[in-house]
Each structure stands twice: as structure tokens, then as C-alpha cells.
Design a protein around this motif. Sequence first.
Motif, PDB file in Angstrom:
ATOM      1  N   PRO A  30       0.838  -1.212   0.000  1.00  0.00           N
ATOM      2  CA  PRO A  30       0.000   0.000   0.000  1.00  0.00           C
ATOM      3  C   PRO A  30       0.868   1.257   0.000  1.00  0.00           C
ATOM      4  O   PRO A  30       2.056   1.197   0.327  1.00  0.00           O
ATOM      5  N   PRO A  31       0.299   2.386  -0.352  1.00  0.00           N
ATOM      6  CA  PRO A  31       1.076   3.629  -0.376  1.00  0.00           C
ATOM      7  C   PRO A  31       1.614   3.989   1.005  1.00  0.00           C
ATOM      8  O   PRO A  31       0.954   3.759   2.013  1.00  0.00           O
ATOM      9  N   HIS A  65       4.816   9.019  -5.991  1.00  0.00           N
ATOM     10  CA  HIS A  65       5.829   8.102  -5.463  1.00  0.00           C
ATOM     11  C   HIS A  65       5.379   6.649  -5.513  1.00  0.00           C
ATOM     12  O   HIS A  65       6.193   5.743  -5.332  1.00  0.00           O
ATOM     13  N   TYR A  66       4.086   6.426  -5.737  1.00  0.00           N
ATOM     14  CA  TYR A  66       3.574   5.065  -5.678  1.00  0.00           C
ATOM     15  C   TYR A  66       3.967   4.284  -6.932  1.00  0.00           C
ATOM     16  O   TYR A  66       3.865   4.778  -8.045  1.00  0.00           O
ATOM     17  N   GLY A  67       4.392   3.062  -6.730  1.00  0.00           N
ATOM     18  CA  GLY A  67       4.763   2.202  -7.856  1.00  0.00           C
ATOM     19  C   GLY A  67       6.250   2.016  -8.034  1.00  0.00           C
ATOM     20  O   GLY A  67       6.664   1.293  -8.939  1.00  0.00           O
ATOM     21  N   GLU A 125       9.767   2.390 -17.663  1.00  0.00           N
ATOM     22  CA  GLU A 125       8.647   3.309 -17.439  1.00  0.00           C
ATOM     23  C   GLU A 125       8.804   4.055 -16.114  1.00  0.00           C
ATOM     24  O   GLU A 125       8.524   5.259 -16.028  1.00  0.00           O
ATOM     25  N   ARG A 126       9.233   3.343 -15.094  1.00  0.00           N
ATOM     26  CA  ARG A 126       9.428   3.988 -13.794  1.00  0.00           C
ATOM     27  C   ARG A 126      10.552   5.023 -13.868  1.00  0.00           C
ATOM     28  O   ARG A 126      10.446   6.123 -13.304  1.00  0.00           O
ATOM     29  N   ALA A 127      11.617   4.688 -14.586  1.00  0.00           N
ATOM     30  CA  ALA A 127      12.731   5.620 -14.746  1.00  0.00           C
ATOM     31  C   ALA A 127      12.286   6.891 -15.460  1.00  0.00           C
ATOM     32  O   ALA A 127      12.716   7.996 -15.114  1.00  0.00           O
ATOM     33  N   ALA A 128      11.413   6.737 -16.452  1.00  0.00           N
ATOM     34  CA  ALA A 128      10.906   7.901 -17.180  1.00  0.00           C
ATOM     35  C   ALA A 128      10.075   8.793 -16.257  1.00  0.00           C
ATOM     36  O   ALA A 128      10.160  10.032 -16.330  1.00  0.00           O
TER      37      ALA A 128
END
Length: 262
Positions: free
Chosen positions: A81-82, A89-91, A117-120
Motif C-alpha cells: 500500500p502507499p 511516489h507510488y509504484g 517506465e518507472r525511470a521515465a
Amino acid sequence: MPSLSARLDDFGSALLDPTRAVPDGLVGPDGKPSARRFSVYRNNVVVGLSEALRASFPCVARLVGDEFFAAMARVFVAIKPPTSPILLHYGAEFPSFIESFNPAASVPYLADVARIERAATEAYHARDEIPLAPAALAVIPHNKSPSLRLRLHPSLRIMRSEFPAFTIWRMNTAGGTPGPVDLSESQDTLVLRSDAEVDVRSMSPGSYEFLVALESGLTLSQAMANAFTADAHFDLSENLQELIQMGAFVGFDLSGEEGNDE
């Protein structure tokens, strides 16, 4: 009577665990516990977090389909959970979760696509700094260049994959066209936002090792040696020129003294 903090923890845990009963003290307009009302609220929370993940990882969702992604996101939401009210910031842990998620094992490159995708996302929201101008390096005496330490832009991210993750990511972005790929091909990816747009591009093994070395604080000569070990055809001048044009550097250190950012 449990403390407010304990009651809030119980409420938060029950929201993400459908096997939990309605928390004590939570009642409907009639003054009685309402499992149905709480179930609706619980579902809305899970769906909202799942949709936040879908918005952050559209290529992953496209690769596995809506139904699979929704199921995978629900599992992630339940166990991760967050920890912050800022959903940006989530994910961050989603790529690692995918890597350990057994139902996704048949898509071995999925976690690496998620990492791109997260890095982007991280690059887009990284702090701004003025990129180093090419002329700043031109004034460095030739005999001092080997001891140069270059400082990287805060948005710069590099990723290594044993799969063609960059190609798969690019084919599954908006407007991309999926096609056949050779899964035996490994690829390295660079992500950078030195201006308003995030730049995502593939890089050679030598370029990857070069940036890894610079990121760890090694000198230019040490980073070059690492790059040549990975790729005998590594071209220092070509790589430096491309990275400077991209805005990958924001300053330099020379002989223990901090260099200019201009």
C-alpha cells in the motif's frame, strides 16, 4: 479503547484486505456496521490505486492486457500500500514485484519494461539543473583531462536488461507498433530529462559501463577503461559529444576542486 493511531492502522489494513471485517466503531447512518458500504469504499480505494499504477505503467498494461494487469495490480496494492499521500511516489517497487510475480513468469522482460517506465516517471519529476556547456570542457588542459570527474544530471537513469527491453518498450508506447523481437538480445537503456521532455534511448554496453563508472565517482580515464573492457570499439569522443548534447552533465570536478556549471 485502542488509540487513534491503532484504529487508523486497523482501518487502513482492512481497506486492502477483503477478508477483514468492518473495523470496530465504523457504522452507517443507522448506527450499525455496514459491510456493504465498507466493501464499496474498499473497492474504490483498490481500483483508484490500480488505475494510478496503470497510468504509470501503460506499456506494461498493453503487454499483458487489461484483465491481467488489473489482477496483478490488485495483488500489488494489497501487499504494497502507499506510504505517502503523494501518488507520484507510488509504484517504485512495482517492477521488482513483477519480477517475483509467478503468473508473469511467461513474460520475462516485463519487469525490465516496467523499470524503463518507472525511470521515465522519475526523470520527468527530477529536479532541474543547468546542463554543462560544451565550451566548459574545451578549456581543460589536455594533461588534466584523465583526472576529470563529471557530475551527472539528477534525472539521468540507466538500466541493463538481458532482454531487448528498450525495443519492446518503444513498440508498446503510444503510437508504437508491436512486432517480432529476438529475446536473446540484451539491451541497455538511458533515460534523461535535461529540458521539458524525457529522452529514452538505447545505448551500447560500453556507453553503459562508462556512465556507471562516472556515476560512481570514477575519473574520466577510469570510466574509459571500464568502457573499453565492455566494448573494444568504444569511442570516447563520440560518447562525450552525444551525452553533452543531451544535457547529461551538470558540472565537473578537477584535482579535487569543483568545476563550473557553465
